[in-house]
Design a protein around this motif. Structure first.
Motif, PDB file in Angstrom:
ATOM      1  N   GLN A 299      10.952  86.554  77.442  1.00 33.99           N
ATOM      2  CA  GLN A 299      10.110  87.745  77.524  1.00 33.99           C
ATOM      3  C   GLN A 299       9.055  87.763  76.424  1.00 33.99           C
ATOM      4  OE1 GLN A 299      12.753  91.105  77.596  1.00 33.99           O
ATOM      5  NE2 GLN A 299      13.406  90.749  79.721  1.00 33.99           N
ATOM      6  N   ALA A 300       9.389  87.156  75.277  1.00 31.21           N
ATOM      7  CA  ALA A 300       8.426  87.102  74.176  1.00 31.21           C
ATOM      8  C   ALA A 300       7.194  86.307  74.563  1.00 31.21           C
ATOM      9  CB  ALA A 300       9.087  86.503  72.935  1.00 31.21           C
ATOM     10  N   LYS A 301       7.390  85.263  75.391  1.00 33.36           N
ATOM     11  CA  LYS A 301       6.244  84.468  75.852  1.00 33.36           C
ATOM     12  C   LYS A 301       5.297  85.309  76.704  1.00 33.36           C
ATOM     13  CE  LYS A 301       8.890  80.164  75.894  1.00 33.36           C
ATOM     14  NZ  LYS A 301       9.468  79.081  76.739  1.00 33.36           N
ATOM     15  N   ALA A 302       5.868  86.278  77.420  1.00 30.49           N
ATOM     16  CA  ALA A 302       5.047  87.153  78.264  1.00 30.49           C
ATOM     17  C   ALA A 302       4.470  88.320  77.464  1.00 30.49           C
ATOM     18  CB  ALA A 302       5.871  87.679  79.435  1.00 30.49           C
ATOM     19  N   GLY A 303       4.859  88.401  76.165  1.00 30.09           N
ATOM     20  CA  GLY A 303       4.283  89.452  75.312  1.00 30.09           C
ATOM     21  C   GLY A 303       5.181  90.643  75.102  1.00 30.09           C
ATOM     22  N   ILE A 304       6.443  90.549  75.521  1.00 28.83           N
ATOM     23  CA  ILE A 304       7.375  91.654  75.265  1.00 28.83           C
ATOM     24  C   ILE A 304       8.170  91.271  74.016  1.00 28.83           C
ATOM     25  CG2 ILE A 304       9.256  93.061  76.171  1.00 28.83           C
ATOM     26  CD1 ILE A 304       8.305  92.333  78.986  1.00 28.83           C
ATOM     27  N   ALA A 305       7.665  91.729  72.838  1.00 29.71           N
ATOM     28  CA  ALA A 305       8.266  91.362  71.553  1.00 29.71           C
ATOM     29  C   ALA A 305       8.001  92.477  70.543  1.00 29.71           C
ATOM     30  CB  ALA A 305       7.677  90.042  71.055  1.00 29.71           C
ATOM     31  N   GLU A 306       8.726  92.429  69.428  1.00 28.01           N
ATOM     32  CA  GLU A 306       8.535  93.443  68.388  1.00 28.01           C
ATOM     33  C   GLU A 306       7.100  93.422  67.866  1.00 28.01           C
ATOM     34  OE1 GLU A 306      11.447  92.803  65.373  1.00 28.01           O
ATOM     35  OE2 GLU A 306      13.140  93.437  66.622  1.00 28.01           O
ATOM     36  N   GLY A 307       6.504  94.606  67.728  1.00 28.98           N
ATOM     37  CA  GLY A 307       5.141  94.725  67.230  1.00 28.98           C
ATOM     38  C   GLY A 307       4.088  94.739  68.311  1.00 28.98           C
ATOM     39  N   VAL A 308       4.473  94.466  69.578  1.00 26.30           N
ATOM     40  CA  VAL A 308       3.507  94.448  70.680  1.00 26.30           C
ATOM     41  C   VAL A 308       3.229  95.876  71.152  1.00 26.30           C
ATOM     42  CG1 VAL A 308       3.121  93.721  73.078  1.00 26.30           C
ATOM     43  CG2 VAL A 308       4.137  92.140  71.434  1.00 26.30           C
ATOM     44  N   ASP A 309       1.961  96.130  71.458  1.00 26.43           N
ATOM     45  CA  ASP A 309       1.542  97.454  71.954  1.00 26.43           C
ATOM     46  C   ASP A 309       1.667  97.469  73.470  1.00 26.43           C
ATOM     47  OD1 ASP A 309       0.351  99.816  72.646  1.00 26.43           O
ATOM     48  OD2 ASP A 309      -1.528  99.455  71.582  1.00 26.43           O
ATOM     49  N   LEU A 310       2.633  98.229  74.014  1.00 27.90           N
ATOM     50  CA  LEU A 310       2.858  98.301  75.471  1.00 27.90           C
ATOM     51  C   LEU A 310       2.214  99.538  76.095  1.00 27.90           C
ATOM     52  CD1 LEU A 310       6.562  97.077  75.825  1.00 27.90           C
ATOM     53  CD2 LEU A 310       4.456  95.812  76.317  1.00 27.90           C
ATOM     54  N   SER A 311       1.300 100.186  75.382  1.00 31.11           N
ATOM     55  CA  SER A 311       0.591 101.314  75.986  1.00 31.11           C
ATOM     56  C   SER A 311      -0.298 100.790  77.111  1.00 31.11           C
ATOM     57  CB  SER A 311      -0.269 102.024  74.938  1.00 31.11           C
ATOM     58  OG  SER A 311      -1.319 101.175  74.503  1.00 31.11           O
ATOM     59  N   GLU A 312      -0.666 101.674  78.032  1.00 34.11           N
ATOM     60  CA  GLU A 312      -1.486 101.243  79.174  1.00 34.11           C
ATOM     61  C   GLU A 312      -2.817 100.664  78.729  1.00 34.11           C
ATOM     62  OE1 GLU A 312       0.001 104.050  82.885  1.00 34.11           O
ATOM     63  OE2 GLU A 312      -1.798 104.653  81.762  1.00 34.11           O
ATOM     64  N   LYS A 313      -3.395 101.113  77.630  1.00 25.00           N
ATOM     65  CA  LYS A 313      -4.681 100.586  77.171  1.00 25.00           C
ATOM     66  C   LYS A 313      -4.563  99.146  76.680  1.00 25.00           C
ATOM     67  CE  LYS A 313      -6.921 104.915  75.821  1.00 25.00           C
ATOM     68  NZ  LYS A 313      -7.563 105.684  74.718  1.00 25.00           N
ATOM     69  N   SER A 314      -3.344  98.739  76.299  1.00 23.06           N
ATOM     70  CA  SER A 314      -3.135  97.379  75.806  1.00 23.06           C
ATOM     71  C   SER A 314      -2.464  96.481  76.834  1.00 23.06           C
ATOM     72  CB  SER A 314      -2.262  97.432  74.539  1.00 23.06           C
ATOM     73  OG  SER A 314      -1.883  96.142  74.121  1.00 23.06           O
ATOM     74  N   ALA A 315      -1.542  97.052  77.638  1.00 25.21           N
ATOM     75  CA  ALA A 315      -0.731  96.218  78.535  1.00 25.21           C
ATOM     76  C   ALA A 315      -0.848  96.631  79.996  1.00 25.21           C
ATOM     77  CB  ALA A 315       0.723  96.275  78.098  1.00 25.21           C
ATOM     78  N   GLY A 316      -1.720  97.564  80.326  1.00 25.45           N
ATOM     79  CA  GLY A 316      -1.853  97.982  81.706  1.00 25.45           C
ATOM     80  C   GLY A 316      -0.645  98.758  82.178  1.00 25.45           C
ATOM     81  N   THR A 317      -0.492  98.854  83.498  1.00 27.34           N
ATOM     82  CA  THR A 317       0.638  99.579  84.069  1.00 27.34           C
ATOM     83  C   THR A 317       1.939  98.847  83.779  1.00 27.34           C
ATOM     84  OG1 THR A 317      -0.774 100.387  85.850  1.00 27.34           O
ATOM     85  CG2 THR A 317       1.596 100.543  86.186  1.00 27.34           C
ATOM     86  N   ASN A 318       2.835  99.507  83.039  1.00 20.20           N
ATOM     87  CA  ASN A 318       4.173  98.980  82.791  1.00 20.20           C
ATOM     88  C   ASN A 318       5.069 100.184  82.549  1.00 20.20           C
ATOM     89  OD1 ASN A 318       4.881  99.088  79.619  1.00 20.20           O
ATOM     90  ND2 ASN A 318       2.654  98.822  79.904  1.00 20.20           N
ATOM     91  N   ALA A 319       6.380  99.989  82.662  1.00 18.04           N
ATOM     92  CA  ALA A 319       7.294 101.135  82.641  1.00 18.04           C
ATOM     93  C   ALA A 319       7.166 101.937  81.344  1.00 18.04           C
ATOM     94  CB  ALA A 319       8.735 100.659  82.827  1.00 18.04           C
ATOM     95  N   ALA A 320       7.158 101.270  80.175  1.00 23.09           N
ATOM     96  CA  ALA A 320       7.104 101.981  78.902  1.00 23.09           C
ATOM     97  C   ALA A 320       5.773 102.721  78.748  1.00 23.09           C
ATOM     98  CB  ALA A 320       7.306 101.015  77.743  1.00 23.09           C
ATOM     99  N   GLY A 321       4.659 101.996  78.967  1.00 22.56           N
ATOM    100  CA  GLY A 321       3.341 102.603  78.781  1.00 22.56           C
ATOM    101  C   GLY A 321       3.097 103.760  79.723  1.00 22.56           C
ATOM    102  N   THR A 322       3.467 103.573  81.004  1.00 23.78           N
ATOM    103  CA  THR A 322       3.237 104.616  82.007  1.00 23.78           C
ATOM    104  C   THR A 322       4.163 105.810  81.773  1.00 23.78           C
ATOM    105  OG1 THR A 322       2.536 102.940  83.607  1.00 23.78           O
ATOM    106  CG2 THR A 322       3.160 105.107  84.487  1.00 23.78           C
ATOM    107  N   ALA A 323       5.424 105.548  81.426  1.00 23.60           N
ATOM    108  CA  ALA A 323       6.370 106.639  81.145  1.00 23.60           C
ATOM    109  C   ALA A 323       5.864 107.502  79.984  1.00 23.60           C
ATOM    110  CB  ALA A 323       7.743 106.076  80.833  1.00 23.60           C
ATOM    111  N   LEU A 324       5.331 106.847  78.946  1.00 22.80           N
ATOM    112  CA  LEU A 324       4.824 107.593  77.777  1.00 22.80           C
ATOM    113  C   LEU A 324       3.588 108.408  78.155  1.00 22.80           C
ATOM    114  CD1 LEU A 324       5.273 104.885  74.981  1.00 22.80           C
ATOM    115  CD2 LEU A 324       6.391 107.126  75.054  1.00 22.80           C
TER     116      LEU A 324
END
Length: 632
Positions: A93-118
């Motif tokens: 998952q780290a290769k895909a960018g799911i790692a500590e310090g990564v910004d998962l907000s929609e502005k950084s990672a597009g539609t994803n469960a964490a960013g969209t839920a927030l």
């Protein structure tokens, strides 16, 4: 009524936002990743939520271990704070960018469960192509937002695995874990608040200079402060969870009184073989049904209670030597004498006419002494009925006579312990009481009425009288031995007529303070009234002058005061009768001749002449001007 969005509407809204953010589907990982330093700072800021959430993440991971899922926690802005999962899954998952310090907000990672839920502030599950960027489309993600006690978003918990593992129950697991985290946050806050309240309460209790302890229904001490341990001479460990009987043997009686709805307040008790006296107040502890389940006991050293009472009553000393007004030689000598004897423990007998300021002098002596921070108690021996003066001076024990206050009462000697007792109008004290007073002065201890215990006292006695005590001794109304015991340091306060040069100073002084007291401007006193003030003999002394000036201030410079007691020459203003025999003339002419002759015979020494004429110097100069006397 608000209608919630459907899952497809939520996904569609998010995809439209991603287009506005200009996010490219082909990016290999989210656009923003924090530096190590930035991440460390963010972890410190979110330390509380991490500490609470991590145990629940570990419990959930134990349930999902080996299933191909990982759990990660983000802050309120979508930054990954910590990840838990199988090592190979976490690395992939780290290769895909799911790692500590990564910004998962929609502005950084597009539609994803964490960013969209927030963004939407809800729980959501996204799978496959519902993700915006291609690299995330191989996953299924379930996210639930974490709120604090106020309902504010503080983070998000996400469960992520391969999309073929998608199952509706995975979102339920995440939601349950978040609910547990939120409940623990509330519990943790309650515990923190309870701990803080305990710390505050403990600090408040231990900052008090009086004793406090709490007792339950069975008489077991549940809490006690440091002052109580000190006053009772016990260690906290020896009394906590022990029976209160060893320090309060009547606790059961008091508890029964409280259960009956009675008040138990301001009682005096003896402790430790009657060596200590305490003032006791007890308050009930009640449950929700208003049933008494225990009590809080507050007790104070009885001497501290006396000192506090005296501090806020008229018995406290307010005057100092600065309040003794006068520049005459007699007053200067008097103040010097008072300062010399103020620190002595010897008894003082102040003698002087009524209104000369005997209590002012007594208070000034006290306030200049090393007893100034202790009690100053005044008692007027002539104002108290003969049948009450003994109890006023020495106090009484519980039930010592009909009408006695329950629990007993301390007398003036006990109240003044460590300080000064002022016995005003000592010449009026009944003869039988003089014997008791003499015994106290000799033995330095008192016994309450109805009691048999000798209470040691340390009191300085200042007595005052406007009577001639030697004459009273001759008449048999005052004891000679008491007189000599009191008259160790005799103080004589001169009447105002013996210090007439102080009259002008006192007039100016009282004009200022009375104007201030009455909230009026200082009036201009009519010249004829001012002259009467200077010439009046003031039989009531300073008190009479003070009252007269208050009258003048009230009447804006005029007065309704009666100057009939004026002992100076009564001047008539009839014209000189030159046609009378024997060269007779008016009193004014005789006065003028007397002034001229006296001044000439005194070689123009105005102070000497004014004394011979029986008037003060200012009056003499006024008369010289009036009669236009010229000595050139």
């Amino acid at each position: 009524m608000f209608k919630p969005f459907t899952h497809s509407e939520i996904v569609s809204r998010s995809l439209n936002r991603c287009i506005k953010y200009h996010i490219e589907k082909g990016i290999p990982r989210p656009k923003r990743t924090l530096s190590r330093k930035e991440l460390d700072n963010l972890i410190k800021e979110n330390n509380d939520i991490i500490k609470i959430a991590k145990p629940f993440m570990e419990i959930l991971y134990d349930f999902l271990s080996g299933s191909g899922f990982s759990l990660y926690l983000t802050d309120k802005n979508g930054i990954v704070l910590t990840i838990i999962g199988d090592k190979d899954i976490v690395m992939e998952q780290a290769k895909a960018g799911i790692a500590e310090g990564v910004d998962l907000s929609e502005k950084s990672a597009g539609t994803n469960a964490a960013g969209t839920a927030l963004f939407e502030n809800l729980s959501v599950q996204l799978s496959g192509k519902e993700h915006f960027i291609n690299t995330f489309q191989i996953y299924t993600c379930s996210a639930s937002v974490i709120h604090n006690e106020q309902g504010d978003i503080i983070g998000c918990l996400t469960l992520t695995g391969k999309r073929q593992l998608a199952h509706p129950h995975t979102l339920g697991l995440v939601v349950s874990a978040v609910k547990s985290i939120e409940n623990h946050l509330k519990l943790n806050k309650s515990q923190n608040e309870l701990f803080k309240a305990y710390q505050y309460l403990n600090k408040i209790m231990n900052s008090m200079d009086f004793g406090i302890f709490a007792v339950d229904n069975s008489g077991i001490v549940k809490a006690i402060n440091n002052s109580a341990c000190s006053l009772l001479d016990i260690n906290q460990k020896d009394i906590i969870d022990k029976n209160v009987h060893k320090v309060l043997h009547i606790w059961q009686y008091i508890l029964d009184e409280l259960k009956s709805g009675n008040v138990y307040a301001d009682k005096e008790i003896l402790y430790s073989d009657e060596k200590k006296r305490f003032n006791l107040n007890v308050y009930p502890i009640k449950d929700k049904s208003n049933i008494v389940t225990g009590m809080v006991v507050i007790f104070k050293d009885i001497q501290n209670v006396y000192n506090l009472v005296n501090k806020y009553t008229s018995g406290s000393a307010a005057y100092t030597f600065d309040d003794i007004i006068g520049n005459s030689e007699k007053m200067i000598n008097l103040k010097e004498q008072l300062k010399n004897i103020s620190n002595s423990p010897s008894t003082v007998l102040i003698q002087g006419e009524s209104g000369t300021g005997k209590e002012l002098i007594a208070q000034s002596i006290h306030n200049d002494s090393n007893r100034k921070n202790k009690s100053f108690i005044a008692i007027n021996c002539g104002a108290i009925p003969k049948n009450l003066i003994e109890s006023e001076l020495f106090g009484y024990e519980d039930g010592s006579f009909t009408g006695a206050k329950r629990g007993g009462r301390a007398g003036k000697f006990e109240l003044a312990n460590g300080g000064t007792l002022f016995l005003d109008e000592i010449g009026e004290m009944p003869l039988d009481m003089q014997v008791n007073l003499l015994r106290v002065l000799q033995e330095n201890c008192i016994t309450r009425i109805g009691g048999n215990k000798c209470i040691k006292i340390d009191v300085r006695i200042i007595a005052a009288t406007n009577k001639n005590l030697r004459e009273k001794i001759k008449k048999g109304t005052f004891r000679e031995d008491l007189y000599y015991r009191l008259n160790v340091i005799p103080i004589y306060v001169p009447p105002l007529r013996e210090r007439d040069m102080d009259i002008k100073v006192l007039i100016d002084y009282f004009l200022k303070i009375k104007a201030f007291k009455l909230k009026k401007s200082i009036p201009i006193v009519r010249p004829d009234i001012y002259q009467k003030l200077l010439n009046h003999n003031w039989p009531g002394n300073v008190r009479e002058l003070e009252n007269c000036i208050e009258n003048i201030v009230n009447m804006n410079g005029n007065t309704s005061f009666d100057f009939q007691n004026n002992l100076s020459v009564n001047k008539q203003t009839s014209p000189c009768t030159t046609n009378l025999k024997y060269d007779m003339c008016s009193l004014e002419e005789w006065e003028k001749k007397a002034i001229i002759n006296c001044i000439n015979n005194c070689n123009h020494n105005m102070s000497k002449a004014s004394k011979i004429l029986g008037i003060n110097r200012s009056t003499l100069y006024t008369k010289i001007k009036k009669y236009q006397i010229n000595f050139s």
